[in-house]
Design an enzyme around this catalytic site. Structure first.
Site, PDB file in Angstrom:
ATOM      1  N   LYS A 123       0.873  -1.178   0.000  1.00 15.57           N
ATOM      2  CA  LYS A 123       0.000   0.000   0.000  1.00 15.57           C
ATOM      3  C   LYS A 123       0.906   1.222   0.000  1.00 15.57           C
ATOM      4  CE  LYS A 123      -4.539   0.457   0.310  1.00 15.57           C
ATOM      5  NZ  LYS A 123      -5.527  -0.490  -0.222  1.00 15.57           N
ATOM      6  N   GLY A 165     -22.729   4.498   2.864  1.00 16.61           N
ATOM      7  CA  GLY A 165     -21.862   4.926   1.760  1.00 16.61           C
ATOM      8  C   GLY A 165     -22.417   4.444   0.436  1.00 16.61           C
ATOM      9  N   GLY A 186     -21.397   5.229  -2.640  1.00 18.47           N
ATOM     10  CA  GLY A 186     -20.440   5.610  -3.691  1.00 18.47           C
ATOM     11  C   GLY A 186     -20.434   4.550  -4.776  1.00 18.47           C
ATOM     12  N   VAL A 221     -19.142   1.376  -5.003  1.00 15.03           N
ATOM     13  CA  VAL A 221     -19.554   0.008  -4.659  1.00 15.03           C
ATOM     14  C   VAL A 221     -20.949   0.009  -4.022  1.00 15.03           C
ATOM     15  CG1 VAL A 221     -18.969  -2.055  -3.335  1.00 15.03           C
ATOM     16  CG2 VAL A 221     -17.140  -0.669  -4.315  1.00 15.03           C
TER      17      VAL A 221
HETATM   18  P1  NAD Z   1     -16.377   5.750  -2.871  1.00 13.43           P
HETATM   19  O1  NAD Z   1     -15.455   6.814  -2.431  1.00 13.43           O
HETATM   20  O2  NAD Z   1     -16.871   5.749  -4.284  1.00 13.43           O
HETATM   21  O3  NAD Z   1     -17.668   5.725  -1.924  1.00 13.43           O
HETATM   22  C1  NAD Z   1     -17.603   5.916  -0.550  1.00 13.43           C
HETATM   23  C2  NAD Z   1     -18.832   6.720  -0.192  1.00 13.43           C
HETATM   24  O4  NAD Z   1     -18.933   6.786   1.242  1.00 13.43           O
HETATM   25  C3  NAD Z   1     -18.793   8.164  -0.699  1.00 13.43           C
HETATM   26  O5  NAD Z   1     -19.959   8.430  -1.436  1.00 13.43           O
HETATM   27  C4  NAD Z   1     -18.694   8.991   0.578  1.00 13.43           C
HETATM   28  O6  NAD Z   1     -19.355  10.231   0.460  1.00 13.43           O
HETATM   29  C5  NAD Z   1     -19.388   8.084   1.576  1.00 13.43           C
HETATM   30  N1  NAD Z   1     -19.079   8.340   2.978  1.00 13.43           N
HETATM   31  C6  NAD Z   1     -17.927   8.749   3.545  1.00 13.43           C
HETATM   32  N2  NAD Z   1     -18.070   8.851   4.873  1.00 13.43           N
HETATM   33  C7  NAD Z   1     -19.338   8.468   5.167  1.00 13.43           C
HETATM   34  C8  NAD Z   1     -20.076   8.347   6.366  1.00 13.43           C
HETATM   35  N3  NAD Z   1     -19.559   8.649   7.561  1.00 13.43           N
HETATM   36  N4  NAD Z   1     -21.369   7.949   6.275  1.00 13.43           N
HETATM   37  C9  NAD Z   1     -21.932   7.672   5.077  1.00 13.43           C
HETATM   38  N5  NAD Z   1     -21.266   7.768   3.921  1.00 13.43           N
HETATM   39  C10 NAD Z   1     -19.988   8.156   3.951  1.00 13.43           C
HETATM   40  O7  NAD Z   1     -15.651   4.377  -2.504  1.00 13.43           O
HETATM   41  P2  NAD Z   1     -15.952   2.927  -3.083  1.00 13.43           P
HETATM   42  O8  NAD Z   1     -15.023   2.665  -4.200  1.00 13.43           O
HETATM   43  O9  NAD Z   1     -17.420   2.761  -3.260  1.00 13.43           O
HETATM   44  O10 NAD Z   1     -15.465   2.018  -1.860  1.00 13.43           O
HETATM   45  C11 NAD Z   1     -16.243   1.929  -0.685  1.00 13.43           C
HETATM   46  C12 NAD Z   1     -15.441   1.212   0.386  1.00 13.43           C
HETATM   47  O11 NAD Z   1     -15.056  -0.079  -0.090  1.00 13.43           O
HETATM   48  C13 NAD Z   1     -14.137   1.939   0.752  1.00 13.43           C
HETATM   49  O12 NAD Z   1     -13.896   1.729   2.125  1.00 13.43           O
HETATM   50  C14 NAD Z   1     -13.088   1.191  -0.054  1.00 13.43           C
HETATM   51  O13 NAD Z   1     -11.814   1.248   0.563  1.00 13.43           O
HETATM   52  C15 NAD Z   1     -13.639  -0.227  -0.031  1.00 13.43           C
HETATM   53  N6  NAD Z   1     -13.200  -1.021  -1.183  1.00 13.43           N
HETATM   54  C16 NAD Z   1     -13.484  -0.591  -2.440  1.00 13.43           C
HETATM   55  C17 NAD Z   1     -13.059  -1.352  -3.521  1.00 13.43           C
HETATM   56  C18 NAD Z   1     -13.354  -0.925  -4.939  1.00 13.43           C
HETATM   57  O14 NAD Z   1     -13.146  -1.722  -5.864  1.00 13.43           O
HETATM   58  N7  NAD Z   1     -13.855   0.271  -5.177  1.00 13.43           N
HETATM   59  C19 NAD Z   1     -12.344  -2.555  -3.299  1.00 13.43           C
HETATM   60  C20 NAD Z   1     -12.119  -2.986  -2.000  1.00 13.43           C
HETATM   61  C21 NAD Z   1     -12.558  -2.196  -0.935  1.00 13.43           C
END
Ligand code: NAD
Length: 375
Positions: free
Chosen positions: A82, A183, A185, A187
Site C-alpha cells: 500500500k 456509503g 459511492g 460500490v
Molecule cells: P467511494 O469513495 O466511491 O464511496 C464511498 C462513499 O462513502 C462516498 O460516497 C462517501 O461520500 C461516503 N461516505 C464517507 N463517509 C461516510 C459516512 N460517515 N457515512 C456515510 N457515507 C460516507 O468508494 P468505493 O469505491 O465505493 O469504496 C467503498 C469502500 O469499499 C471503501 O472503504 C473502499 O476502501 C472499499 N473497497 C473498495 C473497492 C473498490 O473496488 N472500489 C475494493 C475494495 C474495498
C-alpha cells in the site's frame, strides 16, 4: 493508548518501508510492502490529508498487511502493499503521481499499484504514463473494479441469506432481507441497485447529498441520516464507506443480524469480531468479501485474464464454508479468517526462497555466466 511513531515501526513485520519526498512538488508518500513471499505485492495508493505523519504510517502498515491477508484468503500468488500520499495544500498532485509512477516502474513488478481513496481513474492514468505496473480500470485494463468488488460482496450476501434460512446459495433469496448501506459511492451504489432489483428493502446513508439523492431517485433507496444508520432496523448492515466502524460504542447501538460490506478494516480490533459473534451477529470478514477487484486485477496482471467472474462468485461459497467451520470450532468467523490467512502466509514463507524480486532469476543467471544455480 496510541503507539508512537517508533513503537509502530518496531512492532511491524513489513519487508520494505520507504518514504518518498520531493519538497518542490510537495510530495510526501510512504510505501509499504508487507509480504511478497508468495509473489508480487498488490495494493492501492491512498491519498489523504493526515493530520500527523504517524497516522499515515499506521494506515499504510495496517492496510498493506490486510492486502497480504486478502491475497492469502483469495488464493492469489501475491502479497500485500500500500502507499499513502499525504495530501497537503502545496501539493502538485499530477507531478507527484508521475514521480510515484517512476518509482513503481523502478521496482520492476515487485509492486502492482492501483486505486484507493483519493486515487481514481484520472490519477491511475497519470501513473500509467510512467509505469506498466498499475491497474487502470476500463477496457484496456482488467475492466470495472467497483463492479468486481460489488459482485464479491453480493456473493457474500447470498451466503449470509443462505445461512439465515439454512438453504444453499443458489436458493437464497436476497430480496427477502432488508439492508442498511453506509456509503452510496461506487460500490455501495451498485449494491443498492442490485439489491433493489431483487426486490429488497434498502436503507442508505451518505455524507454526500448528491450521492444520496441519486440513490433515492434511481433505485428507490430509503434515505437515512449518516449518524442514524447504525440504528436502522434492517437485517444486514452493509458498510461501504469507512474502516474502524465496529468498536465499543457502535456495537452497543447496532441491531443487525449480519454485517457484510466492502469497506476495509471494519473491526477496530479482532476482539470486536468476537463480541459480535457472541451476540449472534454474523460478521463476514471484510478482506474475504471485498476481494473481487484484487482477484480481477491480479488475474489480469499475472495471467492476462479479463474474466474472473467465476473466481469472484466463489467468495460466497468460501464464506459459507468459513461460517460452517467457525460454528464447528466455536470461534468467530472473523477470528478464524485471520488464523487461516496467517497459516497460509506462513506456508508461503516456508516454500519461498525469500521475498519476490522480479529480476532476480535474470540477475542470478547473468552473474553465473548463464549456468543454472541452486537457489
Ligand atoms: P467511494 O469513495 O466511491 O464511496 C464511498 C462513499 O462513502 C462516498 O460516497 C462517501 O461520500 C461516503 N461516505 C464517507 N463517509 C461516510 C459516512 N460517515 N457515512 C456515510 N457515507 C460516507 O468508494 P468505493 O469505491 O465505493 O469504496 C467503498 C469502500 O469499499 C471503501 O472503504 C473502499 O476502501 C472499499 N473497497 C473498495 C473497492 C473498490 O473496488 N472500489 C475494493 C475494495 C474495498
Amino acid at each position: 493508548m496510541q503507539q508512537t511513531f517508533l513503537e509502530t515501526l518496531n512492532t511491524s513485520d513489513h519487508e520494505q518501508l520507504q518514504f518518498l519526498r520531493d519538497a518542490e512538488l510537495g510530495l510526501f508518500a510512504i510505501v509499504a510492502i508487507h509480504d511478497s513471499h508468495a509473489g508480487p505485492a498488490f495494493g492501492g495508493i491512498r491519498r489523504c490529508a493526515y493530520t500527523h505523519l504517524a497516522d499515515g504510517l499506521r494506515d499504510v502498515l495496517r492496510l498493506s498487511e490486510a492486502m497480504t491477508d486478502k491475497c492469502a484468503l483469495a488464493g492469489i500468488p501475491g502479497g500485500g502493499a500500500k502507499a499513502v500520499l499525504l495530501d497537503r495544500p502545496e501539493f502538485d498532485a499530477d507531478a507527484a503521481y508521475r514521480l510515484l509512477g517512476r518509482y513503481v516502474e523502478n521496482l520492476g513488478g515487485r509492486w502492482y499499484c492501483g486505486p484507493d481513496v483519493g486515487t481514481g481513474t484520472r490519477e491511475l492514468e497519470i501513473l500509467a504514463k510512467e509505469t506498466r505496473f498499475v491497474t487502470v480500470p476500463g477496457p484496456d485494463g482488467p475492466g470495472d473494479l467497483a463492479d468486481a468488488t460489488a459482485r464479491g460482496v453480493l456473493a457474500g450476501l447470498e451466503a449470509v441469506a443462505a445461512e439465515f434460512t439454512s438453504t444453499s446459495r443458489a436458493q437464497a433469496d436476497l430480496g427477502a432481507l432488508s439492508y442498511a448501506i453506509q456509503g452510496l459511492g461506487e460500490v455501495g451504489g451498485i449494491l443498492a441497485r442490485e439489491l433493489r432489483a431483487r426486490g429488497a428493502r434498502v436503507v442508505g446513508s451518505d455524507v454526500d447529498d448528491d450521492r444520496l439523492a441519486n440513490a433515492i431517485d434511481r433505485f428507490g433507496v430509503e434515505p437515512c441520516a449518516s449518524e442514524e444508520i447504525l440504528g436502522a432496523g434492517c437485517d444486514v448492515f452493509v458498510p461501504c464507506a469507512l474502516g474502524g466502524i465496529l468498536h465499543d460504542l457502535s456495537i452497543e447501538r447496532m441491531r443487525f443480524r449480519a454485517i457484510c460490506g466492502s469497506a476495509n478494516n471494519i473491526l477496530a480490533t479482532e476482539e470486536h469480531g468476537d463480541q459480535l459473534a457472541q451476540r449472534g451477529v454474523l460478521v463476514a470478514p471484510d478482506y474475504l468479501v471485498n476481494s473481487g477487484a484484487l482477484i480481477l486485477g491480479a488475474a489480469f496482471h499475472l495471467f492476462g485474464s479479463r474474466d474472473s467472474a467465476a473466481a469472484i462468485d466463489r467468495i460466497g461459497d468460501e464464506l459459507l464454508e468459513l461460517f460452517a467451520r467457525a460454528k464447528g470450532e466455536r470461534i468467530a468467523p472473523t477470528r478464524l479468517a485471520g488464523q487461516i490467512a496467517r497459516e497460509r502466509r506462513a506456508a508461503a514463507r516456508s516454500l519461498a526462497v525469500g521475498p519476490f524480486f522480479p529480476h532476480e532469476a535474470e540477475l542470478r543467471n547473468d552473474l553465473d555466466g548463464g549456468r543454472e544455480i541452486e537457489p
